[in-house]
Design a protein around this motif. Structure first.
Motif, PDB file in Angstrom:
ATOM      1  N   MET A 142       0.838  -1.202   0.000  1.00 47.17           N
ATOM      2  CA  MET A 142       0.000   0.000   0.000  1.00 47.17           C
ATOM      3  C   MET A 142       0.873   1.252   0.000  1.00 47.17           C
ATOM      4  N   ARG A 143       1.960   1.211   0.771  1.00 53.60           N
ATOM      5  CA  ARG A 143       2.891   2.352   0.796  1.00 53.60           C
ATOM      6  C   ARG A 143       3.491   2.591  -0.583  1.00 53.60           C
ATOM      7  N   ARG A 144       3.865   1.492  -1.247  1.00 63.24           N
ATOM      8  CA  ARG A 144       4.478   1.611  -2.567  1.00 63.24           C
ATOM      9  C   ARG A 144       3.486   2.177  -3.589  1.00 63.24           C
ATOM     10  N   PRO A 164      10.719  -0.563  -7.850  1.00 59.82           N
ATOM     11  CA  PRO A 164       9.384  -0.313  -7.290  1.00 59.82           C
ATOM     12  C   PRO A 164       8.781  -1.464  -6.507  1.00 59.82           C
ATOM     13  N   THR A 165       9.302  -2.685  -6.672  1.00 64.22           N
ATOM     14  CA  THR A 165       8.676  -3.817  -5.975  1.00 64.22           C
ATOM     15  C   THR A 165       9.614  -4.500  -4.978  1.00 64.22           C
ATOM     16  N   THR A 166      10.729  -3.851  -4.655  1.00 65.58           N
ATOM     17  CA  THR A 166      11.664  -4.435  -3.685  1.00 65.58           C
ATOM     18  C   THR A 166      10.960  -4.672  -2.349  1.00 65.58           C
ATOM     19  N   GLY A 167      11.065  -5.887  -1.844  1.00 63.53           N
ATOM     20  CA  GLY A 167      10.513  -6.215  -0.540  1.00 63.53           C
ATOM     21  C   GLY A 167       9.029  -6.536  -0.516  1.00 63.53           C
ATOM     22  N   THR A 172       1.472  -8.775  -4.244  1.00 64.47           N
ATOM     23  CA  THR A 172       1.528  -7.318  -4.378  1.00 64.47           C
ATOM     24  C   THR A 172       2.432  -6.910  -5.537  1.00 64.47           C
ATOM     25  N   ARG A 173       3.507  -7.676  -5.736  1.00 67.18           N
ATOM     26  CA  ARG A 173       4.376  -7.410  -6.896  1.00 67.18           C
ATOM     27  C   ARG A 173       3.583  -7.519  -8.190  1.00 67.18           C
TER      28      ARG A 173
END
Length: 311
Positions: A142-144, A164-167, A172-173
């Motif tokens: 959600m933060r991303r 943009p999708t690290t972690g 969610t990725r």
């Protein structure tokens, strides 16, 4: 300036004292494409991105954004792109709605325009139900999404996504990938740095591989895969007494070496059309096979081939 280019990077170099972090890199990014910057940690990709986005001054070389030189027309060039990094630049103590309103006003929108744009972005990034929650209660995904929404307030034609999708978890990725694809459908140009090779393979139209500060290869994912070798073919010869005959046929028809493990043969196809020729030869010689697999090289293979052990 070529009309179809969103970015033109020419002989870009960055030195930190005696260390050359980025060494004479040149490439273009076409309008409407997803362009991937790949490289090991410390390879120079983030430094390159920071120079392109004017966050870091280059030692030499030029960058043009839609024809505007970032050195002499920095303000105009900056107005044409959005940038989102690995970590959200938003205020944790207030809600997503309040963050979007504040950034909209900072970007010059009126109060009414800011309210309208905030609602659009909350809807577009599936944040409506969480719009008034404190960001402290937000998941990483959600933060991303909120960070990306903030960078899109002014509907920039060019978007920089730094890992943009690290972690993020796999689900969610995948959602972020869908968001990125939708941005491209709407006409955005995207420059993506990522440590996930499957992400570049899924999203990027072209990829630049950077290592030790140098641009070592550029092309479509498919072109890069083809350059490092052909398709892997392997199968099992059902009858042990036919293994030697099968091996001879492979080497005769494909003009390449084969690898044998028990009754399982592996080889490389330089052209997928060779498979039909080989299967026909097996049929004519009454050689029975099973468990046939055809494996294209991955971007992981490209990455390892281009960067590991290179000096």
């Amino acid at each position: 300036m070529t009309v179809n280019n969103a970015i033109e990077v020419s002989h870009l170099t960055k030195k930190f004292n005696d260390k050359i972090a980025v060494n004479d890199i040149s490439f273009d990014v076409k309008q409407g494409e997803v362009f991937g910057l790949l490289g090991p940690n410390g390879a120079g990709k983030t430094t390159t991105l920071r120079m392109i986005t004017t966050l870091l001054k280059s030692s030499s070389g030029t960058v043009k954004i839609f024809g505007h030189d970032t050195a002499s027309e920095g303000k105009l060039a900056r107005s044409m792109f959005g940038l989102t990094g690995q970590y959200a630049s938003v205020d944790e103590d207030i809600s997503a709605r309040e963050n979007l309103m504040i950034f909209s006003r900072l970007n010059g929108l009126s109060r009414m325009e800011s309210k309208k744009r905030t609602e659009e972005l909350l809807e577009e990034f599936s944040l409506v139900n969480s719009a008034d929650k404190s960001l402290k209660d937000f998941s990483g995904g959600m933060r991303r999404r909120l960070d990306l929404a903030v960078s899109l307030i002014t509907r920039p034609a060019l978007i920089f996504l730094d890992e943009p999708t690290t972690g993020l978890d796999p689900r969610t990725r995948t959602q972020m990938w869908d968001t990125i694809r939708n941005l491209v459908k709407q006409g955005s140009t995207i420059v993506l740095t990522t440590q996930y090779l499957d992400e570049a393979d899924q999203l990027a139209d072209r990829v630049a591989v950077i290592d030790h500060g140098k641009l070592v290869k550029i092309g479509t994912p498919q072109e890069l895969k083809q350059q490092i070798g052909g398709t892997d073919l392997s199968f099992t010869v059902r009858d042990k007494s036919q293994v030697n005959s099968a091996t001879r046929l492979v080497e005769d028809k494909l003009k390449t070496a084969s690898r044998l493990t028990g009754q399982r043969l592996s080889t490389n196809l330089s052209d997928i059309g060779q498979l039909a020729t080989l299967l026909t030869a097996f049929q004519q010689n009454k050689i029975s096979i099973s468990d046939l697999t055809v494996q294209e090289p991955s971007l992981d293979d490209v990455f390892m081939n281009l960067t590991v052990g290179k000096n």
